[in-house]
Design a protein around this motif. Structure first.
Motif, PDB file in Angstrom:
ATOM      1  N   GLY A  75       0.842  -1.208   0.000  1.00 15.39           N
ATOM      2  CA  GLY A  75       0.000   0.000   0.000  1.00 15.39           C
ATOM      3  C   GLY A  75       0.866   1.244   0.000  1.00 15.39           C
ATOM      4  N   THR A  76       1.804   1.286  -0.932  1.00 17.00           N
ATOM      5  CA  THR A  76       2.827   2.352  -0.941  1.00 17.00           C
ATOM      6  C   THR A  76       2.265   3.727  -1.277  1.00 17.00           C
ATOM      7  N   GLY A  77       1.125   3.809  -1.963  1.00 17.10           N
ATOM      8  CA  GLY A  77       0.532   5.112  -2.307  1.00 17.10           C
ATOM      9  C   GLY A  77       1.480   5.908  -3.191  1.00 17.10           C
ATOM     10  N   PHE A  80       5.543   5.815  -0.056  1.00 15.21           N
ATOM     11  CA  PHE A  80       6.009   5.871   1.338  1.00 15.21           C
ATOM     12  C   PHE A  80       5.614   4.630   2.118  1.00 15.21           C
ATOM     13  N   LEU A  97       3.987  -2.099  -3.820  1.00 12.20           N
ATOM     14  CA  LEU A  97       2.698  -2.730  -4.127  1.00 12.20           C
ATOM     15  C   LEU A  97       1.569  -1.758  -3.796  1.00 12.20           C
ATOM     16  N   ASP A  98       0.665  -1.571  -4.733  1.00 15.68           N
ATOM     17  CA  ASP A  98      -0.547  -0.786  -4.457  1.00 15.68           C
ATOM     18  C   ASP A  98      -1.600  -1.140  -5.498  1.00 15.68           C
ATOM     19  N   SER A  99      -2.854  -1.010  -5.086  1.00 14.05           N
ATOM     20  CA  SER A  99      -3.940  -1.353  -6.017  1.00 14.05           C
ATOM     21  C   SER A  99      -4.317  -0.165  -6.910  1.00 14.05           C
ATOM     22  N   LEU A 100      -3.837   1.041  -6.568  1.00 12.96           N
ATOM     23  CA  LEU A 100      -4.235   2.208  -7.373  1.00 12.96           C
ATOM     24  C   LEU A 100      -3.327   2.402  -8.586  1.00 12.96           C
ATOM     25  N   ARG A 103      -1.409   5.901  -9.327  1.00 15.65           N
ATOM     26  CA  ARG A 103      -0.245   6.190  -8.490  1.00 15.65           C
ATOM     27  C   ARG A 103       0.939   5.308  -8.888  1.00 15.65           C
ATOM     28  N   GLY A 124      -1.943  -4.007  -7.894  1.00  9.97           N
ATOM     29  CA  GLY A 124      -3.110  -4.840  -7.618  1.00  9.97           C
ATOM     30  C   GLY A 124      -3.263  -4.970  -6.117  1.00  9.97           C
ATOM     31  N   ARG A 125      -4.153  -5.827  -5.699  1.00  9.94           N
ATOM     32  CA  ARG A 125      -4.421  -5.958  -4.266  1.00  9.94           C
ATOM     33  C   ARG A 125      -3.442  -6.928  -3.612  1.00  9.94           C
ATOM     34  N   ALA A 126      -3.019  -6.576  -2.418  1.00 14.61           N
ATOM     35  CA  ALA A 126      -2.043  -7.396  -1.685  1.00 14.61           C
ATOM     36  C   ALA A 126      -2.541  -8.827  -1.535  1.00 14.61           C
ATOM     37  N   GLU A 127      -3.821  -8.972  -1.210  1.00 16.27           N
ATOM     38  CA  GLU A 127      -4.336 -10.326  -0.942  1.00 16.27           C
ATOM     39  C   GLU A 127      -4.312 -11.184  -2.208  1.00 16.27           C
ATOM     40  N   ARG A 143       2.447   1.578   5.841  1.00 15.88           N
ATOM     41  CA  ARG A 143       2.029   2.757   6.598  1.00 15.88           C
ATOM     42  C   ARG A 143       0.665   3.224   6.108  1.00 15.88           C
ATOM     43  N   ALA A 144      -0.235   3.469   7.052  1.00 12.09           N
ATOM     44  CA  ALA A 144      -1.544   4.081   6.763  1.00 12.09           C
ATOM     45  C   ALA A 144      -2.369   3.275   5.758  1.00 12.09           C
TER      46      ALA A 144
HETATM   47  N1  SAM Z   1       1.675   4.099   2.443  1.00 11.83           N
HETATM   48  C1  SAM Z   1       1.360   5.380   1.837  1.00 11.83           C
HETATM   49  C2  SAM Z   1       1.615   6.500   2.820  1.00 11.83           C
HETATM   50  O1  SAM Z   1       1.784   6.229   4.007  1.00 11.83           O
HETATM   51  O2  SAM Z   1       1.632   7.668   2.397  1.00 11.83           O
HETATM   52  C3  SAM Z   1      -0.071   5.421   1.288  1.00 11.83           C
HETATM   53  C4  SAM Z   1      -1.161   5.415   2.305  1.00 11.83           C
HETATM   54  S1  SAM Z   1      -2.762   5.534   1.562  1.00 11.83           S
HETATM   55  C5  SAM Z   1      -3.685   6.191   2.874  1.00 11.83           C
HETATM   56  C6  SAM Z   1      -3.258   3.817   1.513  1.00 11.83           C
HETATM   57  C7  SAM Z   1      -2.838   3.100   0.234  1.00 11.83           C
HETATM   58  O3  SAM Z   1      -3.017   1.707   0.420  1.00 11.83           O
HETATM   59  C8  SAM Z   1      -3.663   3.510  -0.967  1.00 11.83           C
HETATM   60  O4  SAM Z   1      -2.809   3.918  -2.013  1.00 11.83           O
HETATM   61  C9  SAM Z   1      -4.436   2.230  -1.324  1.00 11.83           C
HETATM   62  O5  SAM Z   1      -4.618   2.090  -2.727  1.00 11.83           O
HETATM   63  C10 SAM Z   1      -3.544   1.148  -0.760  1.00 11.83           C
HETATM   64  N2  SAM Z   1      -4.242  -0.105  -0.380  1.00 11.83           N
HETATM   65  C11 SAM Z   1      -5.203  -0.250   0.570  1.00 11.83           C
HETATM   66  N3  SAM Z   1      -5.562  -1.548   0.677  1.00 11.83           N
HETATM   67  C12 SAM Z   1      -4.809  -2.227  -0.232  1.00 11.83           C
HETATM   68  C13 SAM Z   1      -4.722  -3.617  -0.616  1.00 11.83           C
HETATM   69  N4  SAM Z   1      -5.478  -4.531  -0.036  1.00 11.83           N
HETATM   70  N5  SAM Z   1      -3.843  -3.950  -1.572  1.00 11.83           N
HETATM   71  C14 SAM Z   1      -3.072  -3.008  -2.164  1.00 11.83           C
HETATM   72  N6  SAM Z   1      -3.104  -1.698  -1.860  1.00 11.83           N
HETATM   73  C15 SAM Z   1      -3.962  -1.311  -0.899  1.00 11.83           C
END
Ligand code: SAM
Length: 231
Positions: A75-77, A80, A97-100, A103, A124-127, A143-144
């Motif tokens: 969920g790197t966004g 980070f 890794l991130d699903s968005l 980004r 894609g999604r972590a799971e 994080r977050a």
């Molecule tokens: N880690 C970054 C930070 O601290 O700035 C991003 C935080 S942002 C609030 C949460 C991120 O997690 C989003 O970009 C979202 O797409 C990703 N995310 C949430 N659940 C996820 C999952 N199951 N698989 C992949 N990405 C996921």
């Protein structure tokens, strides 16, 4: 940005070559610039970004030796904590890794090539990725992204036995840890310790979970199931 980052590094006791500090700050600036046209972060002030994104990400270097390790940022966004860590310690073998898609596309096609940073990208999604990337990484960090009990199910399957999961949390770390005790145990983890840092006037915690066993094959479950019935 540079001044706040340098004082953050000094507070953490991290002595990085000037060229690396410059590249970390350049990444912070690139995030803020892109944020004008793409939703990457709620933070828009350079000083705040230096503290709350860059310095905060780099705290992980004080928690574990990461040189030469494979690190998965779940969920790197906008990158980070993974990207600042790789810029500070170039021997890290980084996977983001991130699903968005948007980004990830920006990180893969624009931001990291501009900085000449090598990384692997899982969009894609972590799971869903956990099946093919099971027990592959030395360290997973996040994080977050989700509460700790759910986050453990997303992250621990990726970590091999002997590796670590680092969960970056805020003020509710203790409460989340209590809630996640069962999940940590069921997923093959073992709580080791919590390290705290003062970032932007608030306490930030890094929960250190050692992977001591194997994650049973049935985990991670689908997201809806995880949320409905947390471990
Ligand atoms: N880690 C970054 C930070 O601290 O700035 C991003 C935080 S942002 C609030 C949460 C991120 O997690 C989003 O970009 C979202 O797409 C990703 N995310 C949430 N659940 C996820 C999952 N199951 N698989 C992949 N990405 C996921």
């Amino acid at each position: 940005m540079r001044k706040t980052l340098s004082s953050g590094l000094a507070r953490l006791g991290l002595d990085l070559p000037a060229e690396r500090v410059e590249r970390i700050a350049a990444f912070g600036e690139a995030v803020l610039e892109k944020n004008k046209v793409m939703n990457l972060t709620a933070i828009t002030e350079p000083e705040q970004a230096a503290e709350l994104h860059l310095t905060d990400s780099l705290t992980l270097l004080k928690v574990l030796p990461l040189a030469g390790k494979s690190l998965l940022d779940v969920g790197t966004g906008a990158g980070f904590p993974g990207v600042p860590l790789k810029l500070a310690e170039p021997t890290i073998r980084l996977t983001l890794l991130d699903s968005l898609q948007k980004r990830m596309h920006w990180l893969e096609e624009e931001a990291l090539p501009t900085l000449g940073v090598e990384a692997r990208f899982l969009t894609g999604r972590a799971e869903d990725f956990a099946r093919d990337n099971r027990e592959k990484y030395d360290v997973a960090a996040s994080r977050a992204v989700a509460r700790l009990n759910l986050l453990c199910e997303l992250c621990l399957p990726f970590v091999h036995r002997g590796g670590y999961f680092l969960a970056m949390k805020g003020a509710l770390a203790k409460e989340e840890l209590r809630e996640a005790n069962n999940a940590i145990r069921m997923l093959g983890g073992s709580y080791e310790r919590t390290e705290t840092f003062e970032i932007g006037g608030a306490v930030h915690s890094v929960i250190v979970i050692h992977k001591t066993g194997k994650t049973p094959e049935q985990f991670p479950r689908a997201w809806a199931r995880m949320k409905q019935k947390p471990l």
